[in-house]
Write a protein that holds these residues in place. Structure first.
Motif, short mmCIF file in Angstrom:
data_model
loop_
_atom_site.label_atom_id
_atom_site.label_comp_id
_atom_site.label_asym_id
_atom_site.label_seq_id
_atom_site.Cartn_x
_atom_site.Cartn_y
_atom_site.Cartn_z
N PHE A 33 31.85 33.49 69.31
CA PHE A 33 32.85 32.74 68.39
C PHE A 33 32.80 31.36 68.57
CE2 PHE A 33 37.26 30.95 68.40
CZ PHE A 33 37.58 31.07 67.10
N ALA A 34 32.76 31.01 69.95
CA ALA A 34 32.98 29.26 70.30
C ALA A 34 31.70 28.62 69.96
CB ALA A 34 33.00 29.68 72.07
N ARG A 35 30.69 29.41 70.01
CA ARG A 35 29.43 28.62 69.59
C ARG A 35 29.49 28.27 68.16
NH1 ARG A 35 25.50 31.92 71.51
NH2 ARG A 35 24.49 32.71 69.43
N TYR A 36 30.07 29.02 66.94
CA TYR A 36 30.03 28.99 65.54
C TYR A 36 31.25 28.44 65.10
CZ TYR A 36 25.58 31.08 65.84
OH TYR A 36 23.99 31.27 66.15
N ALA A 37 32.38 28.48 65.96
CA ALA A 37 33.85 28.13 65.24
C ALA A 37 33.59 26.83 64.50
CB ALA A 37 34.64 28.04 66.28
N PRO A 38 32.87 25.69 64.99
CA PRO A 38 33.11 24.48 64.05
C PRO A 38 32.48 24.71 62.82
CG PRO A 38 32.59 24.10 66.56
CD PRO A 38 32.58 25.43 66.41
N ASN A 39 31.41 25.51 62.79
CA ASN A 39 30.65 25.72 61.53
C ASN A 39 31.48 26.47 60.65
OD1 ASN A 39 28.85 24.79 63.40
ND2 ASN A 39 27.55 26.49 62.95
N LEU A 40 32.36 27.20 61.04
CA LEU A 40 33.30 27.99 60.21
C LEU A 40 34.40 27.51 59.77
CD1 LEU A 40 33.19 31.48 62.17
CD2 LEU A 40 31.88 30.70 60.07
N ALA A 41 34.83 26.21 60.12
CA ALA A 41 36.08 25.52 60.08
C ALA A 41 36.35 25.24 58.70
CB ALA A 41 36.25 24.33 60.82
N PHE A 42 35.19 25.08 57.84
CA PHE A 42 35.40 24.45 56.56
C PHE A 42 36.12 25.69 55.69
CE2 PHE A 42 31.16 26.22 56.25
CZ PHE A 42 30.85 26.79 55.14
N LEU A 43 35.78 26.92 56.16
CA LEU A 43 36.08 28.17 55.35
C LEU A 43 37.72 28.36 55.62
CD1 LEU A 43 33.40 30.81 56.60
CD2 LEU A 43 33.79 29.67 54.27
N VAL A 44 38.24 27.80 56.43
CA VAL A 44 39.57 27.99 56.55
C VAL A 44 40.68 27.22 55.82
CG1 VAL A 44 41.52 28.52 58.30
CG2 VAL A 44 39.14 28.89 58.80
N PRO A 45 41.24 27.51 54.92
CA PRO A 45 42.27 26.90 53.99
C PRO A 45 43.30 26.29 54.53
CG PRO A 45 42.65 29.10 53.69
CD PRO A 45 41.67 29.06 54.63
N ILE A 46 43.94 26.78 55.87
CA ILE A 46 44.84 26.10 56.54
C ILE A 46 44.48 25.02 57.25
CG2 ILE A 46 46.74 26.55 58.28
CD1 ILE A 46 46.23 29.56 57.62
N GLU A 47 44.96 23.73 57.21
CA GLU A 47 44.44 22.54 57.78
C GLU A 47 44.51 22.32 59.20
OE1 GLU A 47 45.65 18.82 56.24
OE2 GLU A 47 44.27 17.79 57.78
N ARG A 48 45.68 22.77 59.89
CA ARG A 48 45.67 22.69 61.54
C ARG A 48 44.81 23.53 62.10
NH1 ARG A 48 51.77 23.33 62.95
NH2 ARG A 48 51.10 23.56 65.12
#
Lengths: 194, 429
Positions: A33-48
């Motif tokens: 998870f920690a390795r890919y979290a930044p790449n997945l950020a754009f998928l999440v609609p909630i900004e914070r």
């Protein structure tokens, strides 16, 4: 009394092993998870939440933690939770023997395990707790997750000592009980011949 | 070989033969060697812990055990079986074919033959006996034979162990197992068809083709698992070990949320069981590693290699000799022990003779899986006999044709390396 104590101990060991395995599993997931979290950020609609995801950094300590727990899992398991029938045993010959001889061989096996563990105990203890380990420089430094404190190497090797002690105790008991059974079986034989 | 090592090995085999757990027998054998050679006794424990700590790849083992156990605990196996019955149940000897196909699919989710046999194997034996067309012995024998495919098609615990001792790419080994696994499935199905024809087994009622899409959809989450696993590994998204964790997570999510069959108590039991088998495999692995340490220190693999090179053996002859040896050892030894203790002795020779280590590894794993069903000591025979209550001798009577055809398939794989190497090479490994 003693039997109950052993049962409790093995329940506790089972629980610890399941917990260790669960922690290993979760730590693995955390590492991925920690390795890919930044790449997945754009998928999440909630900004914070997305910002938080974007800021997650790969974790370095997971690999060492997992390996440390794996070593503990194996030796604690062998010490307290795994009986002879769970082990890989080569029992083709033994199964073919008469019951009394089987008991005697069981007792011989127990005595050999106890003597070998007693024989190797002091040198091993000394190596682990007296810092006489030979390939120390090869071991990566273990650190406590989050705080980063150094974990002394003896805690990596300690479960082996625990296993030695537990095997000495367990096989001593089993030797005594097997010898009693052999005697009992002998008495039965005598009665029958009369 | 010197006297110290010889006495150590005698102790090892002697104590193992009178019923000492193999792991402890190895540790004690090594202690005897160290004591006689005047070396520090602490080397045994230290090396064992050290190697287990370093062998990160090994952690795939407990994770593969977890995912197979979750699959067995949930209703995933049931759904898979329904799918297989709809697919191949209509032919003569149908449930035999179902057995093979179910094992092929299940092998894409579990890495252990024993997990295959104890889980989906037990379900299908019950089905075959209930149908009244198959003798219990035949049902048990074909289940044992098909369970050997489990660790050939990835994921595979034995291939992970081989990767560790031979320093070969686990990704290449996993790819190399795919075609041989399918071939084993095909030959077992042909044997089943032939026996079904000869003994005139009745046909099952065919499931209407109209229902097939629905049943497939129902089984789809389970069918997807191998795809997810392989994608993770070959896209480079995760390491093979991490892929094992993803597979376990996937199995957990499917049975907990989609099929809703997993209760907390079951999950706890799955973890206890998995931890127990992981620890009993782990200690054998660790013990084998100290034995390897000693054997390498005494230069034994190199001596074997020099001997082979000196006697001018061709690679093919060498492969046949080693495979015959492993087949014989497989009758009496456990597959884990063969891969961890015996195989490393031959790795330098393979290198010297120019034998591809992926080819060698897949052959050895196929071979030692066949060893799991060879009497007298075949762990699969014991497990199936224990879970299904079918007497061992009924099973052994029916196992021979399957054993024969699997050995024939192995021989073809020895002669034609491309069967193994085609898949990894075409993907650039």
């Amino acid at each position: 009394m003693l039997e109950q104590f052993r049962l409790r101990l093995s329940r506790l060991a089972e629980f610890s092993m399941a917990a260790l395995l669960a922690v290993i599993f979760i730590t693995f997931l955390l590492q991925i998870f920690a390795r890919y979290a930044p790449n997945l950020a754009f998928l999440v609609p909630i900004e914070r939440f997305a910002v938080w995801l974007g800021g997650v950094e790969p974790i370095g300590w997971t690999v060492n933690l997992i390996s440390l727990l794996w070593v503990w899992l194996i030796f604690i398991g062998c010490a307290f939770a795994i009986s002879d029938k769970d082990h890989v045993v080569f029992d083709v010959f033994v199964q073919a023997m008469p019951p009394r001889l089987r008991l005697i061989l069981g007792a011989v096996v127990s005595v050999i395990v106890v003597s070998a563990m007693v024989y190797a105990f002091l040198p091993t203890w000394d190596a682990v707790f007296g810092s006489r380990l030979m390939e120390l420089k090869k071991i990566q430094t273990l650190r406590v997750p989050l705080t980063g404190d150094k974990i002394p190497n003896k805690w990596l090797f300690a479960p082996f000592i625990v296993m030695m002690l537990a095997l000495i105790a367990r096989y001593t008991f089993s030797a005594i009980s097997l010898v009693r059974q052999v005697k009992y079986a002998g008495l039965l034989d005598e009665q029958q011949t009369r | 070989m010197n006297v110290d090592l010889a006495l150590g090995l005698v102790t090892l085999f002697g104590t193992a033969a009178i019923g000492m757990p193999v792991a402890y027998a190895i540790i004690i054998g090594v202690l005897v060697y160290l004591g006689l050679a005047g070396q520090d006794l602490a080397i045994a424990g230290e090396t064992m812990v050290q190697r287990l700590f370093d062998g990160f790849l090994l952690l795939a083992v407990p994770l593969f055990i977890v995912s197979a156990n979750i699959m067995n605990a949930g209703s995933i196996s049931d759904r898979l079986l329904k799918f297989c019955v709809a697919l191949v149940g209509r032919f003569r000897g149908g449930l035999g074919h179902v057995n093979v196909v179910a094992s092929l699919i299940f092998s894409g989710m579990s890495g252990s033959a024993v997990a295959d046999a104890a889980g989906i194997g037990k379900l299908i034996i019950d089905m075959m006996i209930k149908s009244g067309r198959y003798s219990p012995g035949y049902a048990a024998a074909i289940t044992a034979a098909t369970a050997t495919i489990g660790p050939i098609i990835p994921p595979s615990i034995p291939l992970v162990l081989y990767a560790l001792v031979s320093d070969t790419s686990i990704a290449a080994l996993f790819l190399g197992g795919i075609v041989p696994g399918l071939i084993m499935g095909i030959v077992l199905m042909s044997m089943n068809a032939w026996i079904a024809h000869k003994r005139n087994f009745g046909k099952e009622e065919a499931v209407p083709l109209m229902q097939l899409p629905g049943i497939t959809l129902n089984a789809a989450p389970a069918l997807l698992m191998p795809v997810i696993l392989l994608t993770c590994i070959y896209s480079g998204v995760t390491t093979p070990t991490e892929a094992a964790a993803i597979a376990a997570l996937y199995a957990l999510c499917v049975s907990a949320f989609l099929y809703r069959t997993l209760k907390f108590k079951t999950l706890y039991d799955v973890f206890v069981d998995s931890a127990r088998s992981a620890a009993s495999v782990g200690v054998v692995i660790g013990a084998s590693m100290i034995l390897m340490y000693v054997v390498i220190q005494e230069n034994v693999p190199q001596m074997i290699s020099d001997l082979m090179a000196g006697s001018d053996v061709s690679p093919l002859v060498f492969l046949i000799i080693v495979n015959l040896l492993v087949l014989l050892l497989g009758c009496v030894l456990d597959a884990t022990v063969i891969i961890l203790v015996i195989v490393p002795l031959f790795i330098p020779t393979c290198n010297a003779l120019g034998i591809d280590l992926v080819h060698f590894g897949v052959l050895i794993v196929v071979n030692s899986m066949i060893g799991l069903i060879t009497p007298p000591y075949g762990i699969l025979l014991f497990v199936i006999s224990a879970v299904s209550q079918i007497p061992l001798k009924d099973m052994i009577r029916e196992i021979w044709p399957f054993l024969g055809i699997l050995v024939a398939a192995l021989f073809v794989m020895i002669l034609v390396p491309d069967i193994v190497l085609w898949a990894p090479q075409s993907l650039g490994y």
